[in-house]
Design an enzyme around this catalytic site. Structure first.
Site, PDB file in Angstrom:
ATOM      1  N   ASN A 112     -10.026  -0.385  -0.328  1.00 12.49           N
ATOM      2  CA  ASN A 112      -8.948   0.137  -0.156  1.00 12.49           C
ATOM      3  C   ASN A 112      -7.992  -0.466  -1.250  1.00 12.49           C
ATOM      4  O   ASN A 112      -8.009  -2.237  -1.728  1.00 12.49           O
ATOM      5  CB  ASN A 112      -8.197  -0.969   1.010  1.00 12.49           C
ATOM      6  CG  ASN A 112      -6.776  -0.747   1.394  1.00 12.49           C
ATOM      7  OD1 ASN A 112      -5.730  -0.317   0.319  1.00 12.49           O
ATOM      8  ND2 ASN A 112      -6.000  -1.285   2.389  1.00 12.49           N
TER       9      ASN A 112
ATOM     10  N   HIS B  26      -3.392   7.317   2.544  1.00 19.55           N
ATOM     11  CA  HIS B  26      -3.728   6.079   1.946  1.00 19.55           C
ATOM     12  C   HIS B  26      -4.802   5.944   1.789  1.00 19.55           C
ATOM     13  O   HIS B  26      -5.184   5.861   3.678  1.00 19.55           O
ATOM     14  CB  HIS B  26      -2.774   4.926   2.092  1.00 19.55           C
ATOM     15  CG  HIS B  26      -3.147   3.054   2.308  1.00 19.55           C
ATOM     16  ND1 HIS B  26      -3.703   2.826   0.797  1.00 19.55           N
ATOM     17  CD2 HIS B  26      -3.363   2.478   3.112  1.00 19.55           C
ATOM     18  CE1 HIS B  26      -3.790   1.500   0.894  1.00 19.55           C
ATOM     19  NE2 HIS B  26      -3.364   1.515   2.769  1.00 19.55           N
TER      20      HIS B  26
ATOM     21  N   CYS C  54       0.709  -1.197  -0.328  1.00 19.16           N
ATOM     22  CA  CYS C  54      -0.263  -0.416  -0.209  1.00 19.16           C
ATOM     23  C   CYS C  54       0.676   1.210   0.188  1.00 19.16           C
ATOM     24  O   CYS C  54       0.325   2.901  -0.028  1.00 19.16           O
ATOM     25  CB  CYS C  54      -0.824  -0.042   1.027  1.00 19.16           C
ATOM     26  SG  CYS C  54      -2.253  -1.516   1.561  1.00 19.16           S
TER      27      CYS C  54
END
Length: 328
Positions: A285, A255, A122
């Site tokens: 996500n 993020h 990520c």
């Protein structure tokens, strides 16, 4: 002359299949897995996500996002002399050829530009931007295409409601170019391999088959605790390196993992929630794609304007984390 790298184009792509919490709840119920819209939203802030079609690969999503970024930057594929793709779900399980090389081919680039992948989960987009920035400042490359692209739906265990409800697919891209005007003001990267086990896909390729598990595993509480700590720290490091304070930030583009982590980070930086770009509710996500997806959304709807100071930061498996401070 001092060289800087500057963002001159952004782009994004989401697969057509939009899956709401209600859709996912119904699918999971058919498998005997209990969850609900309220359970998912209250823990993550997620209402929907997008899943790629069976024949779509990360490179397909990446190319669609890249075309948008190139158009905004008024660049053609042959103008790009470096392609960097951040992805944890590359086109090929063995990770070669790189997804960046596949993107280069699909864009019709015949100029023999360099191309490679970056793997920091990520945090991948932040890592990739940092690498591109260094290449441009060194004079090695002039126009760099940086992409975050993921098809996380391929590595989700839909018998595990603690992870399968959180992730989605998508891609985001930027074009960075050499400039005399400051653009990327600071980058900071970190990793701590002692936390490798809290977020991983614990399988490996052995004799043509997966040994172990090919599904994502996450220790949610451990990731949450670490994330809220390191995100504040790395943001301050980037600000200090640039000689700036949090009060000078126009936007925080974190993020998009969990709205509670995001709000906690904004609070610790003394930033009003209104200065934070949020897309996790509609995208879930999307790992390395989440920051450029959110950045592009805010650029295109006019929130992020030329001259704005933008903090982009992320955490990911490894454990990795980092930040990029940019003047748009």
């Amino acid at each position: 002359m001092t060289l800087y790298s500057k963002i001159i184009g952004t782009g994004s792509y989401l697969p057509r299949q939009r899956v709401t919490n209600a859709d996912l709840t119904a699918q999971l119920a058919a498998k005997g897995v209990e969850t609900s819209d309220e359970w998912i939203f209250s823990r993550s802030g997620i209402s929907a996500r997008h899943f790629a079609a069976p024949d779509q690969l990360s490179s397909d999503l990446a190319v669609a996002a890249a075309k948008q970024a190139l158009a905004m930057a008024d660049k053609q594929p042959h103008d790009i002399d470096l392609v960097i793709v951040a992805s944890s779900t590359p086109d090929f399980y063995g990770s070669f050829p790189s997804t960046a090389c596949i993107v280069q081919r699909k864009l019709g680039m015949t100029n023999h530009s360099a191309a490679f992948d970056v793997q920091a989960v990520c945090s991948g987009f932040v890592y990739a931007v940092s690498v591109a920035d260094a290449f441009i400042k060194a004079g090695a490359h002039k126009n760099v295409l940086v992409i975050g692209a993921e098809v996380f739906s391929r590595i989700l265990n839909f018998d595990d409601r603690t992870t399968c409800v959180l992730f989605g697919d998508g891609a985001g891209a930027i074009v960075l170019t050499a400039s005399e005007e400051p653009g990327i003001l600071a980058t900071k990267l970190h990793a701590d391999g002692s936390y490798a086990d809290i977020l991983s896909v614990p399988g490996n390729l052995a004799n043509g088959a997966i040994a172990g598990s090919g599904f994502l595993y996450m220790d949610g509480p451990a990731v949450f605790k670490l994330a809220v700590s390191v995100l504040e720290q790395v943001a301050h490091e980037a600000l200090e390196h640039a000689g700036m304070t949090a009060e000078q930030l126009d936007w925080l583009v974190p993020h998009q993992a969990n709205i509670r982590i995001m709000k906690s980070t904004a609070k610790k930086l003394n930033l009003p929630i209104e200065k934070m770009v949020v897309t996790v509710d509609q995208h879930g996500n999307t790992s390395a794609a989440s920051i450029p997806l959110a950045l592009d959304a805010a650029v295109r709807d006019g929130r992020i304007k030329p001259g704005h100071n933008v903090m982009m930061e992320g955490v990911g498996g490894g454990f990795t984390w980092g930040a990029v401070l940019a003047r748009m």
